[in-house]
Design a protein around this motif. Structure first.
Motif, PDB file in Angstrom:
ATOM      1  N   THR A   3     -18.930  52.082 -23.223  1.00  0.00           N
ATOM      2  CA  THR A   3     -18.104  53.275 -23.070  1.00  0.00           C
ATOM      3  C   THR A   3     -18.289  54.180 -24.261  1.00  0.00           C
ATOM      4  OG1 THR A   3     -16.215  52.198 -24.104  1.00  0.00           O
ATOM      5  CG2 THR A   3     -16.343  52.092 -21.695  1.00  0.00           C
ATOM      6  N   LYS A   4     -18.112  55.466 -24.034  1.00  0.00           N
ATOM      7  CA  LYS A   4     -18.138  56.447 -25.096  1.00  0.00           C
ATOM      8  C   LYS A   4     -16.734  56.577 -25.650  1.00  0.00           C
ATOM      9  CE  LYS A   4     -21.803  59.652 -23.922  1.00  0.00           C
ATOM     10  NZ  LYS A   4     -22.083  61.026 -23.587  1.00  0.00           N
ATOM     11  N   LYS A   5     -16.583  57.378 -26.675  1.00  0.00           N
ATOM     12  CA  LYS A   5     -15.262  57.653 -27.226  1.00  0.00           C
ATOM     13  C   LYS A   5     -14.388  58.284 -26.154  1.00  0.00           C
ATOM     14  CE  LYS A   5     -16.825  58.196 -31.938  1.00  0.00           C
ATOM     15  NZ  LYS A   5     -16.952  59.055 -33.084  1.00  0.00           N
ATOM     16  N   LYS A   6     -13.094  58.105 -26.300  1.00  0.00           N
ATOM     17  CA  LYS A   6     -12.090  58.655 -25.392  1.00  0.00           C
ATOM     18  C   LYS A   6     -12.194  58.071 -23.992  1.00  0.00           C
ATOM     19  CE  LYS A   6     -11.650  62.863 -28.012  1.00  0.00           C
ATOM     20  NZ  LYS A   6     -11.467  64.277 -28.021  1.00  0.00           N
ATOM     21  N   GLY A   7     -12.758  56.835 -23.871  1.00  0.00           N
ATOM     22  CA  GLY A   7     -12.742  56.126 -22.607  1.00  0.00           C
ATOM     23  C   GLY A   7     -13.711  56.597 -21.545  1.00  0.00           C
ATOM     24  N   LYS A   8     -14.594  57.540 -21.871  1.00  0.00           N
ATOM     25  CA  LYS A   8     -15.559  57.998 -20.871  1.00  0.00           C
ATOM     26  C   LYS A   8     -16.714  57.009 -20.801  1.00  0.00           C
ATOM     27  CE  LYS A   8     -14.558  62.863 -21.500  1.00  0.00           C
ATOM     28  NZ  LYS A   8     -15.103  64.162 -21.880  1.00  0.00           N
ATOM     29  N   PRO A   9     -17.136  56.645 -19.598  1.00  0.00           N
ATOM     30  CA  PRO A   9     -18.251  55.699 -19.493  1.00  0.00           C
ATOM     31  C   PRO A   9     -19.550  56.323 -20.003  1.00  0.00           C
ATOM     32  CG  PRO A   9     -17.551  56.425 -17.313  1.00  0.00           C
ATOM     33  CD  PRO A   9     -16.613  57.042 -18.318  1.00  0.00           C
ATOM     34  N   ALA A  10     -20.346  55.506 -20.672  1.00  0.00           N
ATOM     35  CA  ALA A  10     -21.658  55.950 -21.145  1.00  0.00           C
ATOM     36  C   ALA A  10     -22.597  56.031 -19.948  1.00  0.00           C
ATOM     37  CB  ALA A  10     -22.205  54.967 -22.169  1.00  0.00           C
ATOM     38  N   PRO A  11     -23.552  56.933 -20.012  1.00  0.00           N
ATOM     39  CA  PRO A  11     -24.519  56.999 -18.907  1.00  0.00           C
ATOM     40  C   PRO A  11     -25.306  55.692 -18.850  1.00  0.00           C
ATOM     41  CG  PRO A  11     -25.235  58.400 -20.735  1.00  0.00           C
ATOM     42  CD  PRO A  11     -23.858  57.883 -21.079  1.00  0.00           C
TER      43      PRO A  11
END
Length: 182
Positions: A3-11
């Motif tokens: 996951t990226k910061k702020k809970g967004k899924p990484a590509p």
């Protein structure tokens, strides 16, 4: 899943490329399948291709002569043959593209095609030019890979473009990665 910061899924990570090297008529001194596999992988990465499979065959002059006669109707050995498994995608033009731009939008995953290298011819050409066999094989491999993704050299302009892209791939293939062998 990363996951990226702020809970967004990484590509999702790009699909790995697969390079297979077969030898027929060898082994060939100075033509390491391991080194050529590594260099081909660097070329595919440089082109921004992912999830493709490349087959490389290291052969003698007798073998490439037969292939050249059968598929190109030329009764002589040659240095490299390429057999793409896909037509160039409609509207996809590699001309002028560099690096990952070349592979951008390449719609195919899986088998890309075959590159056949004549070690005998490459060895003669390397000797004639006073350069190492590995340098000659890297150039021929780059040339073959470019044919697989739609480059050609039927005109002077195409030849200049293909030569420039071949040199680019040679440099990418030969570049040292920190801590990794060439």
């Amino acid at each position: 899943m990363a996951t990226k910061k702020k809970g967004k899924p990484a590509p999702p990570a790009p699909a790995p490329n697969v390079v297979e090297v077969a030898t027929r008529g060898g082994p060939f001194e100075g033509a390491s399948p391991v080194v050529l596999r590594r260099r081909a992988g660097k070329m595919l990465d440089h082109l921004g291709l992912s999830g493709v499979e490349l087959s490389i065959a290291l052969v003698d002059d007798a073998t490439i002569h037969e292939l050249n006669r059968s598929y190109r109707h030329k009764d002589k050995p040659t240095d490299v043959l390429s057999f793409p498994l896909h037509e160039r995608p409609r509207g996809w033009k590699p001309k002028g593209a560099k690096g990952a731009e070349i592979g951008a939008g390449w719609p195919h995953e899986g088998p890309l095609g075959d590159v056949i290298l004549s070690i005998d011819t490459a060895r003669r050409q390397a000797a004639d030019q006073g350069r190492p066999l590995l340098a000659e094989l890297t150039m021929l491999l780059a040339h073959g890979v470019l044919h697989l993704v739609g480059y050609d050299h039927r005109t002077d302009a195409e030849d200049r473009e293909m030569t420039a892209r071949t040199r680019e791939l040679e440099a990418a293939a030969s570049a040292r990665v920190a801590g990794a062998p060439r």
